[in-house]
Motif scaffolding. Structure first.
Motif, PDB file in Angstrom:
ATOM      1  N   GLY B 110       1.058  -1.167  -0.012  1.00 31.53           N
ATOM      2  CA  GLY B 110      -0.048  -0.044  -0.060  1.00 31.53           C
ATOM      3  C   GLY B 110       1.044   1.340  -0.093  1.00 31.53           C
ATOM      4  O   GLY B 110       0.686   2.048  -0.753  1.00 31.53           O
ATOM      5  N   PRO B 111       1.650   1.292   0.928  1.00 33.53           N
ATOM      6  CA  PRO B 111       2.736   2.644   0.956  1.00 33.53           C
ATOM      7  C   PRO B 111       3.160   2.837  -0.366  1.00 33.53           C
ATOM      8  O   PRO B 111       3.504   3.944  -0.917  1.00 33.53           O
ATOM      9  CB  PRO B 111       3.588   2.331   2.130  1.00 33.53           C
ATOM     10  CG  PRO B 111       2.851   1.374   3.181  1.00 33.53           C
ATOM     11  CD  PRO B 111       1.894   0.475   2.101  1.00 33.53           C
ATOM     12  N   ILE B 112       3.909   1.900  -0.980  1.00 31.95           N
ATOM     13  CA  ILE B 112       4.526   1.855  -2.100  1.00 31.95           C
ATOM     14  C   ILE B 112       3.776   2.302  -3.385  1.00 31.95           C
ATOM     15  O   ILE B 112       3.956   3.213  -4.163  1.00 31.95           O
ATOM     16  CB  ILE B 112       5.317   0.568  -2.529  1.00 31.95           C
ATOM     17  CG1 ILE B 112       6.575   0.441  -1.489  1.00 31.95           C
ATOM     18  CG2 ILE B 112       6.115   0.794  -3.982  1.00 31.95           C
ATOM     19  CD1 ILE B 112       7.136  -0.973  -1.688  1.00 31.95           C
ATOM     20  N   LYS B 113       2.674   1.456  -3.346  1.00 34.92           N
ATOM     21  CA  LYS B 113       1.877   1.679  -4.714  1.00 34.92           C
ATOM     22  C   LYS B 113       0.550   2.741  -4.609  1.00 34.92           C
ATOM     23  O   LYS B 113       0.373   3.285  -5.532  1.00 34.92           O
ATOM     24  CB  LYS B 113       0.844   0.343  -5.014  1.00 34.92           C
ATOM     25  CG  LYS B 113       2.045  -0.812  -5.462  1.00 34.92           C
ATOM     26  CD  LYS B 113       2.872  -0.574  -6.490  1.00 34.92           C
ATOM     27  CE  LYS B 113       3.725  -1.693  -6.873  1.00 34.92           C
ATOM     28  NZ  LYS B 113       4.595  -1.449  -7.968  1.00 34.92           N
ATOM     29  N   VAL B 114       0.242   3.006  -3.286  1.00 36.94           N
ATOM     30  CA  VAL B 114      -0.834   4.096  -3.385  1.00 36.94           C
ATOM     31  C   VAL B 114      -0.207   5.377  -2.780  1.00 36.94           C
ATOM     32  O   VAL B 114      -0.515   6.470  -3.329  1.00 36.94           O
ATOM     33  CB  VAL B 114      -2.016   3.367  -2.133  1.00 36.94           C
ATOM     34  CG1 VAL B 114      -3.015   4.303  -2.102  1.00 36.94           C
ATOM     35  CG2 VAL B 114      -2.658   2.352  -2.691  1.00 36.94           C
ATOM     36  N   ARG B 115       0.670   5.223  -1.850  1.00 40.25           N
ATOM     37  CA  ARG B 115       1.122   6.669  -1.336  1.00 40.25           C
ATOM     38  C   ARG B 115       2.369   6.945  -2.065  1.00 40.25           C
ATOM     39  O   ARG B 115       2.874   8.043  -1.999  1.00 40.25           O
ATOM     40  CB  ARG B 115       1.652   6.322  -0.094  1.00 40.25           C
ATOM     41  CG  ARG B 115       0.240   5.959   1.016  1.00 40.25           C
ATOM     42  CD  ARG B 115       0.031   7.226   1.934  1.00 40.25           C
ATOM     43  NE  ARG B 115      -0.698   7.049   2.778  1.00 40.25           N
ATOM     44  CZ  ARG B 115      -1.946   7.344   2.792  1.00 40.25           C
ATOM     45  NH1 ARG B 115      -2.447   7.589   1.723  1.00 40.25           N
ATOM     46  NH2 ARG B 115      -2.941   7.170   3.851  1.00 40.25           N
ATOM     47  N   GLY B 116       3.072   5.971  -2.947  1.00 31.57           N
ATOM     48  CA  GLY B 116       4.125   6.247  -3.777  1.00 31.57           C
ATOM     49  C   GLY B 116       5.348   6.625  -2.826  1.00 31.57           C
ATOM     50  O   GLY B 116       6.422   7.500  -3.265  1.00 31.57           O
ATOM     51  N   ARG B 119      10.576   2.336  -1.875  1.00 32.40           N
ATOM     52  CA  ARG B 119      10.764   0.992  -1.371  1.00 32.40           C
ATOM     53  C   ARG B 119      11.693   0.787  -0.135  1.00 32.40           C
ATOM     54  O   ARG B 119      11.174   0.271   0.953  1.00 32.40           O
ATOM     55  CB  ARG B 119      11.276   0.148  -2.321  1.00 32.40           C
ATOM     56  CG  ARG B 119      11.375  -1.469  -1.945  1.00 32.40           C
ATOM     57  CD  ARG B 119      11.733  -2.346  -3.067  1.00 32.40           C
ATOM     58  NE  ARG B 119      10.614  -2.276  -4.013  1.00 32.40           N
ATOM     59  CZ  ARG B 119       9.588  -2.924  -4.223  1.00 32.40           C
ATOM     60  NH1 ARG B 119       9.498  -3.903  -3.111  1.00 32.40           N
ATOM     61  NH2 ARG B 119       8.782  -2.846  -4.970  1.00 32.40           N
ATOM     62  N   ALA B 120      12.596   1.542  -0.006  1.00 30.64           N
ATOM     63  CA  ALA B 120      13.580   1.335   0.978  1.00 30.64           C
ATOM     64  C   ALA B 120      12.865   1.946   2.332  1.00 30.64           C
ATOM     65  O   ALA B 120      12.663   1.543   3.284  1.00 30.64           O
ATOM     66  CB  ALA B 120      14.754   2.094   0.889  1.00 30.64           C
ATOM     67  N   GLU B 121      12.073   3.256   2.284  1.00 32.05           N
ATOM     68  CA  GLU B 121      11.542   3.898   3.449  1.00 32.05           C
ATOM     69  C   GLU B 121      10.213   2.992   3.621  1.00 32.05           C
ATOM     70  O   GLU B 121      10.157   2.710   5.215  1.00 32.05           O
ATOM     71  CB  GLU B 121      11.387   5.301   2.823  1.00 32.05           C
ATOM     72  CG  GLU B 121      10.294   5.812   3.629  1.00 32.05           C
ATOM     73  CD  GLU B 121      10.702   6.221   5.304  1.00 32.05           C
ATOM     74  OE1 GLU B 121      11.857   6.057   5.372  1.00 32.05           O
ATOM     75  OE2 GLU B 121       9.977   6.515   6.187  1.00 32.05           O
ATOM     76  N   ALA B 159      -2.895  -2.332   7.848  1.00 32.89           N
ATOM     77  CA  ALA B 159      -3.566  -1.183   7.963  1.00 32.89           C
ATOM     78  C   ALA B 159      -2.655   0.150   8.449  1.00 32.89           C
ATOM     79  O   ALA B 159      -3.010   1.230   7.922  1.00 32.89           O
ATOM     80  CB  ALA B 159      -4.908  -1.323   8.803  1.00 32.89           C
ATOM     81  N   LEU B 160      -1.802  -0.087   9.418  1.00 35.74           N
ATOM     82  CA  LEU B 160      -1.253   0.866  10.027  1.00 35.74           C
ATOM     83  C   LEU B 160      -0.141   1.542   9.153  1.00 35.74           C
ATOM     84  O   LEU B 160      -0.006   2.799   9.490  1.00 35.74           O
ATOM     85  CB  LEU B 160      -0.554   0.376  11.368  1.00 35.74           C
ATOM     86  CG  LEU B 160      -1.349   0.243  12.387  1.00 35.74           C
ATOM     87  CD1 LEU B 160      -0.419  -0.644  13.439  1.00 35.74           C
ATOM     88  CD2 LEU B 160      -1.921   1.345  13.146  1.00 35.74           C
ATOM     89  N   ALA B 161       0.256   0.794   8.318  1.00 38.74           N
ATOM     90  CA  ALA B 161       1.283   1.185   7.419  1.00 38.74           C
ATOM     91  C   ALA B 161       0.739   2.326   6.476  1.00 38.74           C
ATOM     92  O   ALA B 161       1.715   3.055   5.933  1.00 38.74           O
ATOM     93  CB  ALA B 161       1.691   0.026   6.437  1.00 38.74           C
ATOM     94  N   MET B 162      -0.623   2.412   6.230  1.00 40.31           N
ATOM     95  CA  MET B 162      -1.089   3.677   5.480  1.00 40.31           C
ATOM     96  C   MET B 162      -1.184   4.813   6.279  1.00 40.31           C
ATOM     97  O   MET B 162      -1.742   5.712   5.698  1.00 40.31           O
ATOM     98  CB  MET B 162      -2.298   3.178   4.958  1.00 40.31           C
ATOM     99  CG  MET B 162      -2.283   1.732   3.808  1.00 40.31           C
ATOM    100  SD  MET B 162      -1.319   1.984   2.445  1.00 40.31           S
ATOM    101  CE  MET B 162      -2.081   3.411   1.830  1.00 40.31           C
ATOM    102  N   ASP B 163      -0.796   4.953   7.563  1.00 41.25           N
ATOM    103  CA  ASP B 163      -1.135   5.898   8.390  1.00 41.25           C
ATOM    104  C   ASP B 163      -2.494   6.316   8.440  1.00 41.25           C
ATOM    105  O   ASP B 163      -2.841   7.512   8.062  1.00 41.25           O
ATOM    106  CB  ASP B 163      -0.320   7.307   8.111  1.00 41.25           C
ATOM    107  CG  ASP B 163       1.415   6.833   8.548  1.00 41.25           C
ATOM    108  OD1 ASP B 163       1.428   6.543   9.858  1.00 41.25           O
ATOM    109  OD2 ASP B 163       2.092   7.331   7.800  1.00 41.25           O
ATOM    110  N   PRO B 164      -3.350   5.480   8.619  1.00 42.41           N
ATOM    111  CA  PRO B 164      -4.773   5.825   8.406  1.00 42.41           C
ATOM    112  C   PRO B 164      -5.240   6.694   9.583  1.00 42.41           C
ATOM    113  O   PRO B 164      -4.656   6.728  10.627  1.00 42.41           O
ATOM    114  CB  PRO B 164      -5.557   4.307   8.517  1.00 42.41           C
ATOM    115  CG  PRO B 164      -4.683   3.701   9.201  1.00 42.41           C
ATOM    116  CD  PRO B 164      -3.346   4.067   9.183  1.00 42.41           C
ATOM    117  N   LYS B 165      -6.597   7.556   9.212  1.00 42.45           N
ATOM    118  CA  LYS B 165      -6.886   8.376  10.140  1.00 42.45           C
ATOM    119  C   LYS B 165      -7.883   7.553  11.200  1.00 42.45           C
ATOM    120  O   LYS B 165      -8.490   8.064  12.187  1.00 42.45           O
ATOM    121  CB  LYS B 165      -7.727   9.459   9.547  1.00 42.45           C
ATOM    122  CG  LYS B 165      -6.830  10.290   8.977  1.00 42.45           C
ATOM    123  CD  LYS B 165      -7.728  11.729   8.150  1.00 42.45           C
ATOM    124  CE  LYS B 165      -6.544  12.519   7.532  1.00 42.45           C
ATOM    125  NZ  LYS B 165      -7.220  13.105   6.503  1.00 42.45           N
TER     126      LYS B 165
END
Ligand SMILES: Nc1ncnc2c1ncn2[C@@H]1O[C@H](COP(=O)(O)OP(=O)(O)O)[C@@H](O)[C@H]1O
Ligand SMILES: [Mg+2]
Lengths: 222, 251
Positions: B110-116, B119-121, B159-165
């Motif tokens: 999710g972070p890579i494909k949705v948030r851009g 990868r390393a981060e 879920a947390l990896a997306m920093d959800p509200k």
């Protein structure tokens, strides 16, 4: 028997054409079939309709008809041309026919594969914000394809055999070459036939084994 | 994680209605979820709890009323909808991890494909989250190699990896063997204490008592009763709720 050895280079060249036909059509069919499968599961009814219509029409049309249409209909009447060389042109036209036909079977295999991917995974992918295409490309299709490697192997084997129909528009693949050799070596039709049959077995049997092995190796553990 | 000072509600459902054919599954739902609040939804099976969760991140459309998230009405389709979904985490009863991806890939996708995010981060942060839910050592395994409790903790990390509200939990422990329930609840209690906004469909009273600010009792598509956990479990007002509680308490 001697005829078989004398004509070996000719036979080899014919099978090389069969292999090229198979590889080119197989690759195109895989791409087109995957797109069609994507259409058949898309949320847009229009795309689903087009996908379904394509598969049902093409799957139920004899391949000879499709190939003859590509050669004569597209080639001669509509003047579709890929090359100034007549034989190259017919080769490409037959590749179009073979891939258009095979794509319908690829689509159905992949669609069966899509059904093996638990719905929850596609939902989880939507829930993290993946778009429909990302979902298909990253989550659904990789698992679907890995689930249907064995059936895709069968489709490929059918395609290898189906390339012989390109003979209908004069592509000098194995079967047309066999016919030519029958005419020049009337006394050796039986050995020539077995030679060509063996050639096809050499192509199809390892393909089957390879795909069975791959399907086991790449299966997604659930 | 609490947004200091922002007192506007995070989610507002107003007169929400939903049908499946003739079945009226959500009836005039009015519900407000504040930032940092932990809301437990409880009620009999078939009461519409899952549908309520799914309506909030629009996995399910509604056919009446409005849902507002962070001040914005839910978008219909496309990019804005994907953005909304990326801001609302969801944890399912059946985990729904991506079976062909490693544990770490499940969390970084999710972070890579949705948030851009690079990868390393994403991997650095993913490992951090996996450590936090106690799965760090399993990062390179595949979901099928993990126990149910571990898989569910990975799903929470995902879920947390997306920093959800906000995170929606739909019966996160119902599919687990009893001995694995607590490890998942502990992670959820930790999140609640840090101020994550959560809506949790669960029958785990211990969790509700320890972590929830409010309990909503739902039956037949309606919110029948709303109360503090303590009041609800000891002193339910409606017969419907009392009846339901007597059934789950005897188990
Ligand atoms: N996709 C669907 N299609 C038709 N009916 C559904 C669907 N999803 C849920 N339902 C029905 O809606 C009602 C509420 O379901 P649900 O929200 O899952 O309840 P709960 O989570 O409280 O058990 C149930 O009667 C269920 O059978
Ligand atoms: Mg449910």
């Amino acid at each position: 028997m001697q005829a078989l050895f004398d004509e070996f280079p000719v036979i080899l060249e014919a099978f090389w054409l069969t292999i090229r036909l198979t590889l080119a059509s197989g690759l195109l069919a895989l791409v087109l079939g995957t797109i069609l499968a994507g259409m058949r599961v898309s949320p847009l009814p229009v795309l689903r309709g087009i996908g379904t219509a394509y598969v049902n029409i093409v799957r139920n049309t004899p391949l000879t008809l499709v190939i003859v249409f590509c050669g004569l209909g597209l080639g001669l009447v509509l003047d579709v041309s890929f090359s100034t060389s007549l034989s190259t042109n017919y080769l490409w036209l037959s590749i179009i026919g073979l891939s258009a036909y095979t794509a319908a079977f690829v689509c159905e295999a992949i669609r069966a594969g899509i059904n093996t991917v638990p719905l929850g995974q596609a939902e989880a992918a939507r829930a993290i914000g993946l778009t429909f295409f990302q979902n298909l490309r990253l989550i659904v299709l990789p698992q679907a394809l890995r689930a249907v490697i064995a059936p895709l192997g069968s489709v490929l084997i059918a395609l290898i055999k189906n390339t012989t129909i390109a003979a209908a528009i004069g592509v000098a693949e194995a079967s047309l070459t066999m016919k030519t050799l029958f005419e020049s070596h009337g006394d050796a039709v039986v050995p020539i036939f077995f030679g060509f049959a063996l050639g096809f077995l050499i192509l199809t049997l390892p393909t089957g084994l390879l795909f069975t092995w791959l399907s086991k190796r790449l299966a997604v553990v659930r | 994680m609490t947004e200091n000072g922002d007192t506007t509600p995070l989610v507002v459902l107003a007169d929400v209605n939903k049908h499946f054919g003739n079945l009226h599954v959500l009836r005039d739902i009015n519900l407000t979820i504040s930032r940092g609040e932990v809301l437990v939804v409880i009620g009999p099976s078939g009461g519409g709890k899952s549908t309520l969760c799914r309506a909030i991140n629009r996995l399910e459309t509604i056919d009446g009323g409005t849902i507002t998230f962070d001040g914005q009405p839910l978008a219909a389709e496309g990019k804005t909808l994907a953005k909304l979904r990326s801001e609302v985490g969801m944890v399912f009863q059946s985990f729904n991890l991506f079976a062909h991806k490693t544990i770490l890939e499940n969390v970084t996708l999710g972070p890579i494909k949705v948030r851009g995010i690079a990868r390393a981060e994403a991997e650095r942060r993913g490992m951090e989250l996996l450590e936090r839910v106690g799965i760090g050592a399993q990062a390179s395994k595949y979901p099928a190699q993990l126990s149910g409790g571990q898989q569910q903790r990975v799903a929470i990390a995902r879920a947390l990896a997306m920093d959800p509200k906000m995170i929606l939990f739909d019966e996160p422990t119902s599919a687990l063997d009893p001995e694995m329930v607590q490890e998942v609840l502990d992670v959820m209690i930790g999140l609640a204490q840090e101020g994550m906004t959560m809506m949790v469909v669960t029958h785990e009273m211990g969790f509700a008592r320890r972590a929830a600010n409010r309990v909503v009792f739902m039956a037949e598509g309606q919110i029948v009763e709303e109360n503090t956990p303590e009041e609800f479990f000891t002193n339910a007002r409606t017969d419907r709720a009392k009846d339901f509680l007597s059934k789950i308490l005897t188990h």
